[in-house]
Scaffold this motif. Structure first.
Motif, PDB file in Angstrom:
ATOM      1  N   GLU A   1       0.817  -1.218   0.000  1.00  0.00           N
ATOM      2  CA  GLU A   1       0.000   0.000   0.000  1.00  0.00           C
ATOM      3  C   GLU A   1       0.847   1.262   0.000  1.00  0.00           C
ATOM      4  N   ARG A   2       2.135   1.156   0.274  1.00  0.00           N
ATOM      5  CA  ARG A   2       3.019   2.319   0.251  1.00  0.00           C
ATOM      6  C   ARG A   2       3.819   2.404  -1.042  1.00  0.00           C
ATOM      7  N   GLU A   3       3.617   1.486  -1.931  1.00  0.00           N
ATOM      8  CA  GLU A   3       4.326   1.482  -3.205  1.00  0.00           C
ATOM      9  C   GLU A   3       3.562   2.319  -4.226  1.00  0.00           C
ATOM     10  N   GLY A   4       4.301   2.785  -5.208  1.00  0.00           N
ATOM     11  CA  GLY A   4       3.652   3.479  -6.309  1.00  0.00           C
ATOM     12  C   GLY A   4       2.832   2.486  -7.128  1.00  0.00           C
ATOM     13  N   GLY A   5       1.891   2.980  -7.871  1.00  0.00           N
ATOM     14  CA  GLY A   5       1.003   2.093  -8.597  1.00  0.00           C
ATOM     15  C   GLY A   5       1.607   1.463  -9.833  1.00  0.00           C
ATOM     16  N   PHE A   6       2.623   2.058 -10.407  1.00  0.00           N
ATOM     17  CA  PHE A   6       3.177   1.540 -11.654  1.00  0.00           C
ATOM     18  C   PHE A   6       4.694   1.592 -11.620  1.00  0.00           C
ATOM     19  N   ARG A   7       5.300   0.548 -12.109  1.00  0.00           N
ATOM     20  CA  ARG A   7       6.740   0.531 -12.283  1.00  0.00           C
ATOM     21  C   ARG A   7       7.030   0.275 -13.736  1.00  0.00           C
ATOM     22  N   ALA A   8       7.993   0.971 -14.237  1.00  0.00           N
ATOM     23  CA  ALA A   8       8.352   0.790 -15.645  1.00  0.00           C
ATOM     24  C   ALA A   8       8.891  -0.629 -15.855  1.00  0.00           C
ATOM     25  N   PRO A   9       8.573  -1.245 -16.978  1.00  0.00           N
ATOM     26  CA  PRO A   9       8.996  -2.628 -17.191  1.00  0.00           C
ATOM     27  C   PRO A   9      10.520  -2.778 -17.276  1.00  0.00           C
ATOM     28  N   HIS A  10      11.244  -1.724 -17.554  1.00  0.00           N
ATOM     29  CA  HIS A  10      12.681  -1.805 -17.660  1.00  0.00           C
ATOM     30  C   HIS A  10      13.407  -1.494 -16.353  1.00  0.00           C
ATOM     31  N   SER A  11      12.664  -1.121 -15.316  1.00  0.00           N
ATOM     32  CA  SER A  11      13.307  -0.752 -14.051  1.00  0.00           C
ATOM     33  C   SER A  11      13.662  -2.016 -13.254  1.00  0.00           C
ATOM     34  N   TRP A  12      14.699  -1.910 -12.462  1.00  0.00           N
ATOM     35  CA  TRP A  12      15.142  -3.022 -11.660  1.00  0.00           C
ATOM     36  C   TRP A  12      14.591  -2.949 -10.249  1.00  0.00           C
ATOM     37  N   ARG A  13      13.908  -1.931  -9.903  1.00  0.00           N
ATOM     38  CA  ARG A  13      13.384  -1.782  -8.561  1.00  0.00           C
ATOM     39  C   ARG A  13      12.007  -2.197  -8.459  1.00  0.00           C
TER      40      ARG A  13
END
Length: 64
Positions: free
Chosen positions: A52-64
């Motif tokens: 619930e504290r994470e952002g809603g979207f992560r880029a597919p190329h990100s390692w985090r």
């Protein structure tokens, strides 16, 4: 005291078995930790993240 301190959840433990478990637990509780072992051996941070504290979207190329 009308309620027992130790209760058998499954099976039938006799008085000798309950006494043996009680003696074992008391011996472990009274044992002093050795001086070689550090008091806290955990991580500084948790190894997991709360979703619930994470952002809603992560880029597919990100390692985090």
């Amino acid at each position: 005291m009308s309620t027992p301190d130790i209760r058998v959840e499954k099976g039938h433990a006799g008085p000798e078995e309950v006494a043996a478990i009680t003696a074992l637990l008391l011996a472990r509780a009274a044992a002093q930790p050795s001086g070689d072992v550090p008091a806290h051996r955990g991580r500084a941070r948790a190894g997991w993240r709360r979703l619930e504290r994470e952002g809603g979207f992560r880029a597919p190329h990100s390692w985090r």
